[in-house]
Design a protein around this motif. Structure first.
Motif: not given
Length: 456
Positions: A415-423
Motif C-alpha cells: 500500500x505504501x509503494x502504491x500510494x507513493x506512485x500515486x503521489x
C-alpha cells in the motif's frame, strides 16, 4: 485515403523521445526522491539512531518531494534536525520544481540558459509560451522568498508566546515553507497538525494566505503584481481567481453547515472558531494537508465533499496538485456550452481552444481511472479499512494534499509503494508520466472517414 508517412533517414521512432522534456522531468523528480529516501535511511536522520526502513523513507521522500504531506511516521518526533531539514529541502525543491533550481544554479554560475533548458522550464511550469522563461524563474524565486519570509516572521512572532525564540523561529520557517509549497508537513508532533490552534486567528489566517498564494500559480501572482502596469488580467488569471474564490467559499459554507453541531469537530467551538475552521479546511482541502479539525471525526458528507475538493486541486503552474482549477472550469464550461447549444467554451468573452477542452477531458478521465483503480486495489490489500477511508487517502495522495483519516501509518508495504506512485503521478501529472513512458507520439497525417455513434 491514407497518406503514408515517410521515415526520416538515419532516425528511428525510438531516438526523438529518449530525452523528451516529459522524460527528463520524470527522471529528475525520481532522482530527488531516491536521494532523499537514502538520506532518511541514515542513522543521523532519526531520533532513535536507526534510520527509517527504506520503504518508509521512500514514502516520506515521495510525499515531501511531491509536496503532499501524507506520513507514515510522525515528522516532529521521529526525525532529528538533519532529517527534518532534509524533508524541508525536498519540499522546497519539489514545490518549485527541480528545473527552477537547476536554472537558478546556472544563472548564479554566470552561464547562459539554452533553448533546451527553456523548453524544460516551460514543461515543468506548465506554461503556454516559451518567451520569458528565465524572467519567470527569477520571479518564482523572488515571490517564494518574499512570501516564505513574511510567513515565517509572522508565525514565529505568534509562536514566540508558546516557545523560546529559537524554537519559535524554526517552527515559523518550517511551517511557512511547508504551507507556501502546499506540502502539509508539520513538526508540532502527535499527528495533531493545527488542531491545537483551531481558533487562533494569526495561525489560521497566515497559513491560509500562504496556501492560497502558493496554490494560485506564479503566473497569476506575477500578473497581480504588475496589474497597474498591465491594466488588465489574462483570461487564465481571471478563471483561476474566480474558480479559487468560488471553491473556497462553497467549501467553507458546506463544511460549516454540516459540521456546525458535530460535538467532535465544530460543536464546542465559538463562532470565531467555527468560521476560521470552516475556511481553513476549505482552503487546505484542495492543496495542503494541515488540518485544524480532526479529519477522522468529520461527518461522511463532509469527507466526501473534501474528496471532491482534493480531486480538483490547485491551479496550473503552482505548488499544488489535482486536475487543476482550470481543468475543472473548462469541463464546466463545456457542459454549459453543450446545454445551451453553443459550439465554443467561452470565459470572459474569450473562447477556449478546442485542444484545451480535449486535454482537460483527457486529464480528468486519466485521473479518475487512476484513483478508481488504486482504490479498488487498496480495498483488496488493506482489508481492515473502510471504502471511504481508502478513497479519501487515495484522492489525497493524487491531489498531493496530505489530509488523512489515519490510514497511511497503518498501510501495508504494498500500500505504501502504491500510494507513493500515486503521489508521484499526481505531482508530475498523469499525462506527463504517460508521455515519458511512450516511445512514439507521432501525429497521424490523415483522418478517417466519419462514423455515427449514439450518445446519451
Amino acid at each position: 485515403m491514407q497518406i503514408p508517412q515517410q521515415p526520416r533517414k538515419g532516425k528511428t521512432s525510438f531516438s526523438p523521445n529518449i530525452i523528451s522534456p516529459a522524460r527528463i522531468l520524470v527522471i529528475g523528480f525520481a532522482s530527488i526522491i531516491f536521494l532523499g529516501a537514502f538520506l532518511l535511511t541514515l542513522p543521523v536522520a532519526t531520533v532513535d539512531g536507526q534510520g527509517l526502513p527504506f520503504v518508509d523513507a521512500l514514502f516520506t521522500a515521495t510525499s515531501a518531494t511531491c509536496v503532499t504531506g501524507l506520513v507514515v511516521v510522525d515528522t516532529g518526533t521521529t526525525f532529528t534536525l538533519f532529517g527534518q531539514l532534509t524533508i524541508l529541502a525536498m519540499i522546497q525543491v519539489g514545490g518549485l520544481g527541480f528545473m527552477t533550481f537547476a536554472t537558478l544554479v546556472t544563472l548564479l554560475l554566470g552561464r547562459k540558459i539554452s533553448l533546451r533548458q527553456r523548453i524544460l522550464i516551460q514543461e515543468s511550469m506548465n506554461q503556454i509560451n516559451l518567451e520569458g522563461m528565465v524572467r519567470l524563474v527569477k520571479n518564482v524565486v523572488l515571490f517564494t522568498f518574499i512570501f516564505e519570509t513574511a510567513g515565517a516572521i509572522l508565525l514565529a512572532l505568534r509562536w514566540s508566546f508558546d516557545y523560546d525564540w529559537s524554537h519559535a523561529l524554526y517552527l515559523g520557517i518550517f511551517h511557512a515553507i511547508s504551507s507556501f509549497n502546499n506540502a502539509g508537513f508539520d513538526i508540532l508532533g502527535g499527528f495533531k497538525s493545527m488542531t491545537g490552534y483551531v481558533s487562533d486567528p494569526v495561525i489560521n489566517i497566515v497559513i491560509m494566505l500562504l496556501v492560497i498564494s502558493g496554490g494560485i500559480g506564479f503566473i497569476v501572482i506575477a500578473e497581480l503584481v504588475e496589474l497597474r502596469k498591465r491594466k488588465k488580467l489574462s483570461m487564465h488569471t481571471k478563471v483561476v481567481l474566480t474558480a479559487s474564490a468560488f471553491l473556497i467559499l462553497i467549501g467553507a459554507f458546506v463544511i460549516f453547515s454540516i459540521e456546525y453541531n458535530n460535538p467532535k469537530t465544530m460543536g464546542p467551538l465559538s463562532w470565531t472558531g467555527k468560521i476560521l475552521s470552516a475556511f481553513f479546511q476549505s482552503v487546505v482541502a484542495r492543496t495542503e494537508g494541515m488540518n485544524s479539525l480532526p479529519i477522522g471525526d468529520l461527518h461522511q458528507a463532509s469527507l466526501f465533499f473534501i474528496i471532491i475538493l482534493m480531486f480538483i486541486g490547485a491551479s496550473p503552474g503552482s505548488t499544488g496538485g489535482g486536475i487543476k482549477t482550470t481543468t475543472f472550469m473548462t469541463l464546466l464550461g463545456a457542459v454549459w456550452a453543450m446545454i445551451r447549444g453553443e459550439g465554443d467554451v467561452v470565459f470572459f468573452r474569450q473562447r477556449v481552444d478546442e485542444d484545451k477542452v480535449y486535454k482537460a477531458l483527457t486529464i480528468t478521465m486519466a485521473s479518475v481511472l487512476l484513483v478508481i483503480s488504486v482504490t479498488m486495489i487498496l480495498c483488496i490489500t488493506e482489508k481492515q479499512s473502510e471504502f471511504l477511508t481508502i478513497l479519501f487517502e487515495t484522492t489525497s495522495a493524487f491531489g498531493t494534499v496530505g489530509l488523512s483519516m489515519g490510514l497511511t501509518p497503518h498501510l501495508t508495504m504494498f500500500g505504501k509503494i502504491l500510494l507513493s506512485i500515486v503521489m508521484f503521478a499526481g505531482r508530475v501529472g498523469p499525462l506527463t508520466v504517460a508521455f515519458a513512458l511512450s516511445w512514439d507520439r507521432k501525429k497521424r497525417r490523415f483522418r478517417y472517414s466519419e462514423g455515427k455513434i449514439m450518445i446519451g
